[in-house]
Design an enzyme around this catalytic site. Sequence first.
Site, PDB file in Angstrom:
ATOM      1  N   GLY A  80     -25.707  -0.989  -5.929  1.00  0.00           N
ATOM      2  CA  GLY A  80     -24.444  -1.160  -6.624  1.00  0.00           C
ATOM      3  C   GLY A  80     -24.603  -1.649  -8.056  1.00  0.00           C
ATOM      4  N   HIS A 108     -21.676   1.970  -5.033  1.00  0.00           N
ATOM      5  CA  HIS A 108     -20.424   1.556  -5.665  1.00  0.00           C
ATOM      6  C   HIS A 108     -20.638   0.975  -7.057  1.00  0.00           C
ATOM      7  CE1 HIS A 108     -21.336  -2.731  -4.886  1.00  0.00           C
ATOM      8  NE2 HIS A 108     -21.851  -2.292  -3.756  1.00  0.00           N
ATOM      9  N   ASP A 109     -19.726   1.328  -7.943  1.00  0.00           N
ATOM     10  CA  ASP A 109     -19.650   0.765  -9.298  1.00  0.00           C
ATOM     11  C   ASP A 109     -20.798   1.175 -10.206  1.00  0.00           C
ATOM     12  OD1 ASP A 109     -17.241  -0.975  -8.800  1.00  0.00           O
ATOM     13  OD2 ASP A 109     -18.619  -1.875  -7.351  1.00  0.00           O
TER      14      ASP A 109
END
Length: 265
Positions: A146, A128-129
């Site tokens: 992340g 994520h991200d």
Amino acid sequence: MNNNVVRLNNIHETAVIEAGAEIAKDVEIGPYAVIGENVKIDSGTEIGAHAVIKGWTKIGNNNKIFNGASIGQEPQDLKFKGEESYLEIGDGNKIREFTTIHRGTEAGGGITRIGNDNLIMAYCHVAHDCQLGNNIIMSNAANLAGHVIVEDSAVIAGLTGIHQFVRIGKMSMVGAGSKVVKDVPPYVLVDGHPASVSGINVVGLRRNGVEPELRRKIKRAYKILYRSNLNMSQAIEKMDQELDSSPMVEHFLRFLRNAQRGICR
């Protein structure tokens, strides 16, 4: 060709396309693939058998996503509570078998981004991200935690783990099996567990068409940073004074000034 196989608009009869998905007419979707209701796929993209693409995911033109890839699923973050978050993938990427790429989180800006013309090999993970640029190579089973940033034309070799919030600089290379817990400056080679710097990525610079004069400037910058026994701020000051300005040198200095986790040594 098996005459018993039916294809409508290049979509295999066994594929599951949820209502609401936006798919360009020439997109190819293989057997048993699953496309979620909030997915948008642009022209020329190919989706392999058993691939799953879910969530608020936008995929650009002329990508090739191979069988078993899992794209746009919820992030592996205990703080995630099901909020709307996004994944954007640009043009011309190759995403190989069983790769996993997750959407963003609210705390990380809500979006994971992948640029153009990247090669992400089998069993890689992009958490994520993460923010990936262009012309990146991730070899088999390379894993990004992340919030990792990977700049253009970086190479991450197989079985490598990148710690969360680490930045991988432009035209750098991470050796196979490395554990990377600090930022990797542009143009360098790192390797090891934990990763340490072993030199300049000369091959990568040549492959990216960097002229000899610029390579000499980068070599000088590298020596000031790693061979002069100066701390970071002293090395940056010395480079500012002694090196002629160029976009690549300025990028190197800017990267160092923004290295909040420290850099590989």
